[in-house]
Write a protein that holds these residues in place. Sequence first.
Motif, mmCIF file in Angstrom:
data_model
loop_
_atom_site.group_PDB
_atom_site.id
_atom_site.type_symbol
_atom_site.label_atom_id
_atom_site.label_comp_id
_atom_site.label_asym_id
_atom_site.label_seq_id
_atom_site.Cartn_x
_atom_site.Cartn_y
_atom_site.Cartn_z
ATOM 1 N N LYS A 109 47.980 51.693 33.541
ATOM 2 C CA LYS A 109 47.313 51.784 32.239
ATOM 3 C C LYS A 109 46.018 52.572 32.363
ATOM 4 O O LYS A 109 45.720 53.432 31.538
ATOM 5 N N SER A 110 45.248 52.282 33.427
ATOM 6 C CA SER A 110 43.972 52.985 33.541
ATOM 7 C C SER A 110 44.159 54.449 33.920
ATOM 8 O O SER A 110 43.269 55.264 33.739
ATOM 9 N N LEU A 111 45.335 54.790 34.466
ATOM 10 C CA LEU A 111 45.579 56.195 34.817
ATOM 11 C C LEU A 111 46.358 56.935 33.738
ATOM 12 O O LEU A 111 46.558 58.138 33.830
ATOM 13 N N ASP A 112 46.827 56.192 32.748
ATOM 14 C CA ASP A 112 47.557 56.792 31.645
ATOM 15 C C ASP A 112 48.792 57.558 32.120
ATOM 16 O O ASP A 112 48.945 58.741 31.855
ATOM 17 N N GLU B 294 51.078 47.752 36.986
ATOM 18 C CA GLU B 294 51.098 48.093 35.567
ATOM 19 C C GLU B 294 49.669 48.334 35.048
ATOM 20 O O GLU B 294 49.413 49.290 34.334
ATOM 21 N N GLU B 295 48.756 47.433 35.450
ATOM 22 C CA GLU B 295 47.340 47.573 35.076
ATOM 23 C C GLU B 295 46.801 48.905 35.578
ATOM 24 O O GLU B 295 46.123 49.639 34.863
ATOM 25 N N GLN B 296 47.123 49.198 36.845
ATOM 26 C CA GLN B 296 46.679 50.432 37.465
ATOM 27 C C GLN B 296 47.185 51.628 36.667
ATOM 28 O O GLN B 296 46.449 52.557 36.390
ATOM 29 N N LYS C 227 42.470 39.626 36.333
ATOM 30 C CA LYS C 227 43.025 39.623 34.976
ATOM 31 C C LYS C 227 44.520 39.268 35.026
ATOM 32 O O LYS C 227 45.007 38.485 34.209
ATOM 33 N N ARG D 233 35.313 44.243 42.949
ATOM 34 C CA ARG D 233 36.314 45.300 42.780
ATOM 35 C C ARG D 233 37.718 44.771 42.439
ATOM 36 O O ARG D 233 38.599 45.532 42.083
ATOM 37 N N GLU E 64 32.553 37.492 32.822
ATOM 38 C CA GLU E 64 33.847 38.171 32.909
ATOM 39 C C GLU E 64 34.971 37.245 32.436
ATOM 40 O O GLU E 64 35.859 37.656 31.681
ATOM 41 N N ARG F 268 38.638 43.042 39.926
ATOM 42 C CA ARG F 268 38.684 42.666 38.518
ATOM 43 C C ARG F 268 40.104 42.737 37.934
ATOM 44 O O ARG F 268 40.553 41.828 37.242
ATOM 45 N N GLY F 269 40.807 43.847 38.218
ATOM 46 C CA GLY F 269 42.165 44.024 37.691
ATOM 47 C C GLY F 269 43.092 42.908 38.155
ATOM 48 O O GLY F 269 43.878 42.365 37.376
#
Lengths: 156, 195, 95
Positions: free
Chosen positions: A67-70, A63-65, B84, B78, B113, B80-81
Motif C-alpha cells: 500500500k505504501s509503495l502503491d 500488503e501494508e508494504q 497495525k 520502526r 499511536e 509501526r506497520g
Amino acid sequence: MSITVRQFDEILSDVIKSEPGIKKTILVDRTGLTIAHVSKFSYYPVDVDGIGAIASAVFCASEEQGKSLDVGDLTIVTSEFGDGKIFAAGAGKGVLCVITDKEVNIGMIRLTMMKAAAELAKVLDEFMAEKPAVAAGKTDAEREELRAALGELEKG
Amino acid sequence: MKKDTQGRIHFKIVFWGPSLSGKTTALRWIYDNVEGLNKGGFTSVADHTGRTLFFDYTPMQATAQVVFDVYTVAGQRRHRGQRKVILTGVDGIIFVADSSPDQMEANIESMAELRSFVGEELGHSISLVVMLNKQDLPNAMVKTVMLAKLGLGNAPNFTTCALTGENVKRTFRQVTRDILMYHLYPKTSAKASAS
Amino acid sequence: MIGGKALKDSLKRLGAHEGVRGVIITNMEGLPISSNLNAETTEVISALVTSLVGKAKRVVDELGEGGMNFLTISTPKGEVMVAPEEDYILIVLRG
Ligand SMILES: Nc1nc2c(ncn2[C@@H]2O[C@H](COP(=O)(O)OP(=O)(O)OP(=O)(O)O)[C@@H](O)[C@H]2O)c(=O)[nH]1
Ligand SMILES: [Mg+2]
C-alpha cells in the motif's frame, strides 16, 4: 460439522491433491486465527496455530508494504527455503497458506492457489455470516460458555 | 470475538507498549506460571537479542469452548506497520508502560499511536488494562503521575514487575474478565474510559 | 542456461514459422522465462505443461524407455509440441 466447514476441508484437500510436493494447507483469517488445515501425512508435526498466525501476519504486512509503495493488490507471497517453500495467497477475509517440498511446480501451485482462494473467499463470507462476531444477539449457549469461562478465570 | 470451525469462541488480546517495556517478559511469565489455562505453543518472531521483530503469540484456553489468543507487538518505532497488522480484530489490550522516568516520552508516544489505530473503541468495545511495569526500579515513577501523563486516569491499572510476575496475573485476569463481561453485558460494562 | 539475446532470437525465429500460434519457454518450476503470448495465457500454459512433463517423465521412467525427448499433443486446433531440455521446457503451439 456444518456444510461450510466441510467445504473448507474439501477445498484444502483438493489443493493438496492437485500437485505432488504439497505437504500442508492452512486457511487462516486476517486476525491470525487458524480456521482450517489439512496435511498430506497425518503425522506431519507442526504447531498449526503458530504457523497460521505467522502466515497471516506476513501476508498482511506485505500488503501494508504494498500500500505504501502503491504497487496494486497483493496476490501471493512466496518464501523459499533450503528444503521447502511456503506460499501465502489472499482469500477474501482470509489467507491461504501452502507448505511444499523444495522441488515443485511453482506455476501450477500459483494457479491452483488462486483458484482455491477465490472459492475459499466465498465460503469464508458464508462462514462469517453464519457466526456473527457482534456482541449483541448471542445465543443462550454462547452466554453459558462465556459465563463458564468467567467462572474458570475467577478460580485461578 | 470469533468462532472457529469447532465452534470455540476466540478472543484476541494484545500486549501493547514501547520497546523494552516488558511485554514479552510479561507474556512469557504468564505462559510459564499461570495454571488453569490450557496453553498451546509459544511463537516468537524476535531478533537474536530477544527484541520482538513482529510479534509473540500463544493461544490460551480457559474452557473447552473459550480461547484467548494472546499477542505482543514489537515496540521499536520502526515496526509501526507490523503493530497495525497485529491489532486487527483485537478484543482487549494490555498497555505495558515502562516506569523508568526516561521512558515516559516513549510511553506517551506509544499510547498516542494506539489511540490513532483504534480510536473511540478503546475502553469500550475494546477492553483496556494498564500495566505500570518495572515498578521494582529504584527510580520508578509514581503511578498517579504516569496515569495522568498518559491520560489514563480512569482505566483499570496495576503496578507490576514482569521479572518476578508481581501483579502480572491480576492484570491478565482483569483484561480477560473485562472482555467476557463486555460480551455478556455489552451496555453496562463499558466503564473504563480511555480518553 | 540460455542467454537473453539468444533466447529472444530463437523465439522470434520459431514464432515466424508458418502456422505457429505461440512459443513459450518455461523453467522446471513452471514459471515462464520467455513468451510471445500474453502474460495470463503464458502462466497457465507454462504451469499445466510443466506439470504434464513431470507426469510423462515418470511414465517414461516406469516403462524403462530411457528418457523423454519430445512430446506432441494433437488437438482439434493443431498441435502442442513440447521439448523438455535440461533446465527449461520449450513449448510451441501450432496449427
Ligand atoms: N527491572 C525490570 N526489568 C524488566 C521488567 N520487565 C521486563 N524487564 C526487562 O526489560 C527488558 C525488555 O523486556 P522485553 O519483555 O523484551 O520488552 P518488550 O516490551 O517485549 O520489548 P520489544 O519486544 O522491543 O517491544 C528485558 O531485559 C527484561 O528483563 C520489570 O518489571 N522490571
Ligand atoms: Mg517483545
